[in-house]
Design an enzyme around this catalytic site. Structure first.
Site, PDB file in Angstrom:
ATOM      1  CE1 TYR A  33       1.099  -0.286   4.404  1.00  0.00           C
ATOM      2  CE2 TYR A  33       0.043   1.867   4.387  1.00  0.00           C
ATOM      3  CZ  TYR A  33       0.862   0.942   5.003  1.00  0.00           C
ATOM      4  OH  TYR A  33       1.441   1.246   6.205  1.00  0.00           O
ATOM      5  NE  ARG A  52       6.899   4.093   0.561  1.00  0.00           N
ATOM      6  CZ  ARG A  52       6.584   4.850   1.610  1.00  0.00           C
ATOM      7  NH1 ARG A  52       7.510   5.153   2.516  1.00  0.00           N
ATOM      8  NH2 ARG A  52       5.362   5.300   1.766  1.00  0.00           N
ATOM      9  CG  HIS A 102       0.149 -20.941   2.272  1.00  0.00           C
ATOM     10  ND1 HIS A 102      -0.879 -21.815   2.533  1.00  0.00           N
ATOM     11  CD2 HIS A 102       0.360 -20.273   3.431  1.00  0.00           C
ATOM     12  CE1 HIS A 102      -1.276 -21.686   3.787  1.00  0.00           C
ATOM     13  NE2 HIS A 102      -0.541 -20.744   4.361  1.00  0.00           N
ATOM     14  CE  LYS A 148       3.238   3.134   3.301  1.00  0.00           C
ATOM     15  NZ  LYS A 148       3.338   3.108   4.750  1.00  0.00           N
ATOM     16  CD  GLU A 181       9.702   1.854  10.638  1.00  0.00           C
ATOM     17  OE1 GLU A 181       9.532   2.818   9.866  1.00  0.00           O
ATOM     18  OE2 GLU A 181       9.718   0.670  10.256  1.00  0.00           O
ATOM     19  CG  LEU A 206       8.424   2.449   4.913  1.00  0.00           C
ATOM     20  CD1 LEU A 206       8.304   1.271   3.951  1.00  0.00           C
ATOM     21  CD2 LEU A 206       7.033   3.021   5.177  1.00  0.00           C
TER      22      LEU A 206
END
Ligand code: PDD
Length: 286
Positions: A33, A52, A102, A148, A181, A206
């Site tokens: 995302y 990104r 999977h 992300k 973070e 990130l």
């Protein structure tokens, strides 16, 4: 006026927007995302966010759901249709819909959802003028937090813990005492001699887009950035601390685990970085 979402090729009312029960994002968190800030009618730093996204998709071998240009058009359209002047636009790409297994399904189309939300800049400003509190929690995420992904359960639990403690954010801390973070933000401190310190992006965090744009801003303001780890103890003793993200821009931190940072008030450097951020970030008219 109803909110509108984009879901796999259609603009639909947000209240009834839905994806299939076998979307792999839903079953495996097999998706990525991006969140872009929308400020004064502009989507901020869209190029960096889409770069990104490209990197995240590449690492997970998920195909782009469409061309980059088409995705840009949809982002702008969703912002427009929701009359978002200030707020955010969210996009999510999953590997797609397939019977639960999977391993990667063969020949599946990746799925795309885009939403946008308004927010009141006065609320964010008031929060920045007060500053926010953070708590610390042990790092318990996987190693690839540089991607992300929508697999955010540790982040969700940490954020909830922060809320219950009366704080806004939780900082993940390594066993050696260094800050990684926040659950949804990058972490920064300002040293006594006015240097900005943030953990190297290669080191288990990130690479925030707000963080990257802050490098441009710091250079313009003549501020030095040191990319190195810092401990919780150093942060508590720092001149200032703050967090960055598309959803918070630059947000001063005034307490860590209940201990005040400096005099317990927002720092002047964090506030001036916040004040100048809009001027430096890339702006795409929605
Ligand atoms: N979060 N670190 C983490 C773990 C994040 O989830 C985010 C962003 C950041 C800051 O990245 P950026 O400056 O590109 O927003 C750092 C988004 C806003 C979210 O999950 O809502």
């Amino acid at each position: 006026m109803p909110r509108i979402a984009y879901v796999n090729g259609r603009y639909v009312r947000h209240a009834v927007a839905a994806v299939h029960i076998e979307d792999r994002g839903y079953q495996f968190a097999d998706g990525v995302y991006e969140v872009c800030e929308v400020a004064r009618g502009f989507i901020m730093d869209m190029t960096r966010h889409l770069d990104r996204l490209d990197r995240s998709l590449g690492h997970l071998e998920i195909a782009w759901p469409m061309s980059r240009k088409a995705l840009q058009t949809i982002l702008r359209e969703v912002v427009k249709r929701n009359h978002v002047v200030n707020g955010m636009v969210y996009l999510q790409v999953t590997r797609g819909v397939a019977g639960r297994d999977h391993v990667f399904p063969a020949a599946v189309r990746s799925a795309l959802v885009v939403t946008a939300k308004r927010s009141d800049p006065a609320v964010a400003l008031a929060r920045a003028e007060t500053g926010v509190k953070v708590i610390t929690v042990p790092e318990n995420r996987w190693e690839r937090v540089d991607i992300k992904t929508v697999g955010l359960l540790p982040n969700v639990l940490a954020k909830q813990k922060a809320k219950l403690a009366g704080a806004y954010e939780a900082w993940f801390v390594d066993p050696d005492g260094t800050v990684k973070e926040g659950a949804s933000t990058n972490a920064w401190i300002v040293t006594k001699d006015g240097k900005l310190v943030t953990r190297p992006a290669e080191s288990g965090i990130l690479r925030g887009i707000t963080r990257t744009t802050l490098f441009d801003l710091a250079a313009k303001m003549g501020l030095t950035i040191e990319e190195r780890s810092f401990s919780v103890a150093e942060a508590k003793a720092a001149r200032e601390a703050f967090i960055t993200a598309a959803t918070t821009v630059v947000m001063p931190v005034v307490a860590i685990d209940g201990d005040p940072v400096a005099n317990g008030h927002p720092g002047s450097i964090a506030l001036s970085l916040r004040g100048s951020f809009f001027d430096v970030a890339e702006k795409t008219r929605a």
